[in-house]
Design a protein around this motif. Structure first.
Motif, mmCIF file in Angstrom:
data_model
loop_
_atom_site.group_PDB
_atom_site.id
_atom_site.type_symbol
_atom_site.label_atom_id
_atom_site.label_comp_id
_atom_site.label_asym_id
_atom_site.label_seq_id
_atom_site.Cartn_x
_atom_site.Cartn_y
_atom_site.Cartn_z
ATOM 1 N N HIS A 86 -21.169 43.495 -17.714
ATOM 2 C CA HIS A 86 -21.793 44.774 -18.067
ATOM 3 C C HIS A 86 -22.694 45.315 -16.957
ATOM 4 O O HIS A 86 -23.000 46.508 -16.926
ATOM 5 C CB HIS A 86 -22.571 44.634 -19.377
ATOM 6 N N THR A 87 -23.079 44.471 -16.015
ATOM 7 C CA THR A 87 -23.927 44.970 -14.922
ATOM 8 C C THR A 87 -23.237 46.104 -14.177
ATOM 9 O O THR A 87 -23.902 47.024 -13.700
ATOM 10 C CB THR A 87 -24.333 43.845 -13.955
ATOM 11 N N TYR A 88 -21.914 46.057 -14.100
ATOM 12 C CA TYR A 88 -21.182 47.142 -13.438
ATOM 13 C C TYR A 88 -21.392 48.460 -14.180
ATOM 14 O O TYR A 88 -21.721 49.477 -13.564
ATOM 15 C CB TYR A 88 -19.688 46.812 -13.345
ATOM 16 N N GLU A 89 -21.185 48.453 -15.499
ATOM 17 C CA GLU A 89 -21.356 49.683 -16.280
ATOM 18 C C GLU A 89 -22.787 50.191 -16.190
ATOM 19 O O GLU A 89 -23.011 51.400 -16.120
ATOM 20 C CB GLU A 89 -20.962 49.468 -17.745
ATOM 21 N N GLN A 90 -23.740 49.292 -16.183
ATOM 22 C CA GLN A 90 -25.135 49.699 -16.065
ATOM 23 C C GLN A 90 -25.385 50.416 -14.738
ATOM 24 O O GLN A 90 -26.062 51.443 -14.706
ATOM 25 C CB GLN A 90 -26.061 48.482 -16.189
ATOM 26 N N LEU A 91 -24.841 49.873 -13.675
ATOM 27 C CA LEU A 91 -25.004 50.510 -12.359
ATOM 28 C C LEU A 91 -24.257 51.837 -12.313
ATOM 29 O O LEU A 91 -24.774 52.821 -11.783
ATOM 30 C CB LEU A 91 -24.531 49.573 -11.245
ATOM 31 N N GLN A 92 -23.068 51.850 -12.874
ATOM 32 C CA GLN A 92 -22.278 53.081 -12.913
ATOM 33 C C GLN A 92 -23.055 54.181 -13.635
ATOM 34 O O GLN A 92 -23.121 55.320 -13.164
ATOM 35 C CB GLN A 92 -20.948 52.794 -13.630
ATOM 36 N N GLU A 93 -23.641 53.847 -14.775
ATOM 37 C CA GLU A 93 -24.426 54.825 -15.544
ATOM 38 C C GLU A 93 -25.651 55.280 -14.756
ATOM 39 O O GLU A 93 -26.031 56.449 -14.807
ATOM 40 C CB GLU A 93 -24.859 54.228 -16.880
ATOM 41 N N ALA A 94 -26.266 54.371 -14.032
ATOM 42 C CA ALA A 94 -27.481 54.698 -13.274
ATOM 43 C C ALA A 94 -27.214 55.721 -12.171
ATOM 44 O O ALA A 94 -28.106 56.492 -11.829
ATOM 45 C CB ALA A 94 -28.091 53.432 -12.674
#
Length: 164
Positions: free
Chosen positions: A13-21
């Motif tokens: 999920h760290t990827y999605e978090q960065l993508q959203e950021a």
């Protein structure tokens, strides 16, 4: 699927978090820096990709039974040396995502014994693979906050340079 002391979905999920950021940020915003000595969003993303490479290596060293001290890395020279701010944030994120997926496939094969294998980090501390992976997840959270601060600084900089 093995029982894992680390939430593999949180790791992924760290990827999605960065993508959203970074969603909606222009290339100019992704490369904006408050000062020459501070990182841009693109440089933060590059650092996290580098960190993912190093963590991946550390995990494999532990799995191999290596007795060498797990490597540290010089984050600022790494980011500067590869001219990270000239790179493309989307490319960095795609690499980051692919390495997460590749590592997660390995993690799903782990036994409880694998998660508990240990190595000695650069500080001389004994660490488990589970602790290495959790520390990576936590490290991404720190940098998500940094990205928010950079975005707020960029917005403040635009507002203060506005003449009405």
């Amino acid at each position: 699927m093995s029982h894992s002391p680390v939430n593999i979905e949180s790791y992924l999920h760290t990827y999605e978090q960065l993508q959203e950021a970074v969603e909606g940020l222009s290339d100019e915003q992704l490369k904006w820096k408050a000062a020459e000595t501070q990182w841009s969003v693109t440089e933060v993303l590059t650092h996290l990709a580098d960190h993912n490479i190093v963590v991946s290596f550390r995990i494999r060293e532990v799995l191999a039974g290596s007795e060498v001290r797990l490597p540290a890395f010089s984050q600022d020279p790494w980011v500067a040396g590869q001219k990270a701010n000239q790179g493309n944030a989307a490319d960095v994120l795609e690499f980051f995502r692919n390495l997460l997926i590749y590592n997660s496939l390995l993690f799903r094969r782990f036994t409880p014994e694998d998660w508990n294998k240990t190595g000695v980090n650069f500080k001389g501390e004994t660490v488990t693979i589970a602790a290495i992976v959790q520390a990576f997840i936590d490290h991404v959270q720190v940098h998500l906050k940094q990205i928010e601060r950079i975005k707020q600084g960029e917005i403040s900089s635009q507002n203060s340079s506005c003449t009405i």
